[in-house]
Design an enzyme around this catalytic site. Structure first.
Site, mmCIF file in Angstrom:
data_model
loop_
_atom_site.group_PDB
_atom_site.id
_atom_site.type_symbol
_atom_site.label_atom_id
_atom_site.label_comp_id
_atom_site.label_asym_id
_atom_site.label_seq_id
_atom_site.Cartn_x
_atom_site.Cartn_y
_atom_site.Cartn_z
ATOM 1 N N ASP A 67 0.947 -1.228 0.306
ATOM 2 C CA ASP A 67 -0.225 -0.028 -0.156
ATOM 3 C C ASP A 67 0.710 1.229 -0.104
ATOM 4 O O ASP A 67 2.003 1.351 0.280
ATOM 5 C CB ASP A 67 -0.937 -0.061 1.179
ATOM 6 C CG ASP A 67 -0.240 -0.174 2.555
ATOM 7 O OD1 ASP A 67 0.741 -0.916 2.715
ATOM 8 O OD2 ASP A 67 -0.741 0.436 3.647
ATOM 9 N N GLU B 227 0.423 -1.438 5.787
ATOM 10 C CA GLU B 227 1.560 -0.906 6.704
ATOM 11 C C GLU B 227 1.213 0.705 6.947
ATOM 12 O O GLU B 227 1.375 1.069 7.894
ATOM 13 C CB GLU B 227 2.793 -1.038 5.631
ATOM 14 C CG GLU B 227 4.143 -0.752 6.796
ATOM 15 C CD GLU B 227 4.408 0.996 6.786
ATOM 16 O OE1 GLU B 227 4.902 1.215 7.720
ATOM 17 O OE2 GLU B 227 3.833 1.670 5.857
#
Ligand SMILES: CSCC[C@H](NC=O)C(=O)O
Ligand SMILES: [Zn+2]
Ligand SMILES: [Zn+2]
Length: 420
Positions: free
Chosen positions: A81, A148
């Protein structure tokens, strides 16, 4: 122009990965995992597995089997991400992966951290091409985790609870680091841990024209002064060169919330009965949590000033054995020596190991006592993570692949052990 697009090179493959929009709030994990799986399938000896941590949070685990799989394995991690981007404020669209004539590739994720995600694979491909007989001694895992950038709780945080994780029998991990503006690579042996803290004041409401004691706003503003002083005392140590930014406790206000709504905004003649402020506090592993808690309780949100507080810890200061959450970056940790020598052999040099100012998924591994270094091989590169116009030079990216070739060969061939 056309032939450029269709050529299949490390740079074009990097660009293709960057064009997959995995920015929050709607990261396209499926497309990213499909892309990575396809590329991994084109490299001999790589096995892949997708695990769903939640219905919308998948991870991808790749494994290059070693000749002695009973040895603790090594893992190279990156997150899928990215943080959002504001396209209007970029010189090139953030998911175009546009390459300028001087070789800079513009994309959200170019530095944080899609570069390392692809470099891991490119370097394994290059190792197998240049040395077809090379077999790693240990199992080598490449891991792509979701979430994350929003704390990792539905990503790495969940993965470390699974039996699939335990079965990896991990001995050592590499995770993301940060670009270096100078000629030396940076390496990180610890993160700071976030304490998201909200302080709240209550007080006597009243007419906006009246001067009186103990309003909620007054109580909150007194705390703001105290906190500002604390912030300055920390920042002064940094400015005086006594500590690095990441070695002190940082506190930054991130929201203020007070006032009585009116149709056009706020009632301007009412002193509200409640007011609160939120802070992003980052604690280095050397900080004393009990002392900090005391400061917050007695000075930032004293009950006698009608204040309360809530600290939400988003990480850990100690590992499960009670030791400060850091990986030894000296020759008494053989993983360090092997890593350091590999970077040297690749023609690079490491600057003094640092604590990372922000927070990564490495904390979930360090908590379990697994030695972990943060490293993203980008030197002579401005630090642009989370910034507008995040970009990475093609030559820097390609050099990083070479560096990982050395690192992966060395670490995967390491025969020793490390008990700590
Ligand atoms: C709550 S953990 C937060 C993780 C995040 N990582 C990257 O920016 C950070 O704020 O540092
Ligand atoms: Zn990152
Ligand atoms: Zn980030």
């Amino acid at each position: 122009l056309h032939e450029n697009k269709e050529s299949d090179t490390p740079i074009s493959r990097f660009q293709q990965y960057l064009r997959i929009n995995t920015a929050h709030p709607n990261p396209n994990y499926t497309a990213a995992i499909n892309y990575l799986t396809n590329f991994a399938n084109s490299i001999p000896n790589l096995h892949s597995k997708v695990i769903h941590l939640t219905p919308t949070s998948p991870l991808l685990l790749l494994t290059w089997p070693g000749s002695n799989p009973s040895l603790p394995s090594i893992l190279f991690n990156s997150h899928l991400d990215s943080v959002p981007a504001e396209p209007d404020k970029w010189t090139h669209p953030p998911f175009s992966a546009h390459k300028t004539s001087d070789g800079r590739i513009f994309a959200r994720g170019a530095q944080d951290d899609k570069c390392i995600g692809m470099q891991y694979l490119e370097s394994i491909k290059a190792i197998q091409t240049s040395d077809s007989k090379f077999v790693p001694l240990r199992n080598v895992h490449i891991l792509y985790v979701p979430e994350e950038e929003v704390g990792g709780f539905d990503g790495m945080g969940k993965f470390v609870e699974l039996k699939e994780f335990e079965e990896l029998n991990l001995g050592f991990m590499m995770d993301e680091g940060q670009a270096s503006p100078n000629d030396e690579f940076r390496v990180f042996y610890a993160d700071r841990t976030p304490w998201h803290t909200v302080i709240k004041a209550v007080g006597t409401p009243g007419h906006g024209s009246k001067l009186y004691d103990n309003t909620a706003m007054e109580n909150l503003m007194k705390s703001m002064e105290v906190i500002t002083k604390f912030r300055e005392s920390m920042f002064d140590m940094v400015k005086a060169g006594l500590a690095a930014n990441s070695e002190v406790i940082s506190v930054n206000p991130v929201f203020l919330n007070a006032g009585t709504p009116s149709p056009t905004g706020f009632m301007m003649n009412m002193q509200p009965s409640e007011a609160e402020a939120g802070f992003d506090i980052r604690m280095p592993p050397t900080a004393d949590p009990e002392l900090m808690r005391k400061i917050i309780e007695e000075q930032w949100a004293p009950a006698w000033r009608n204040m309360t507080y809530k600290i939400t810890e988003k990480g850990f200061l100690r590992d499960i054995m009670g030791r400060p959450l850091m990986t030894l970056a000296s020759d008494s940790n053989p993983w360090w020596s092997v890593f350091n020598e590999a970077v040297t052999r690749a023609g690079g040099k490491l600057s003094k190991p640092e604590i990372l100012a922000s927070t990564t998924d490495a904390r979930f591994m360090r908590r379990l006592g697994i030695p972990t270094f943060g490293f993203s091989p980008m030197k002579n590169t401005p630090i642009l993570l989370h910034d507008h116009n995040e970009n990475l030079k093609d030559t820097v990216y390609l050099e990083g692949i070479k560096v990982y070739e050395c690192i992966i060969k060395s670490l995967s061939s390491f025969e020793g052990s490390y008990e700590h």
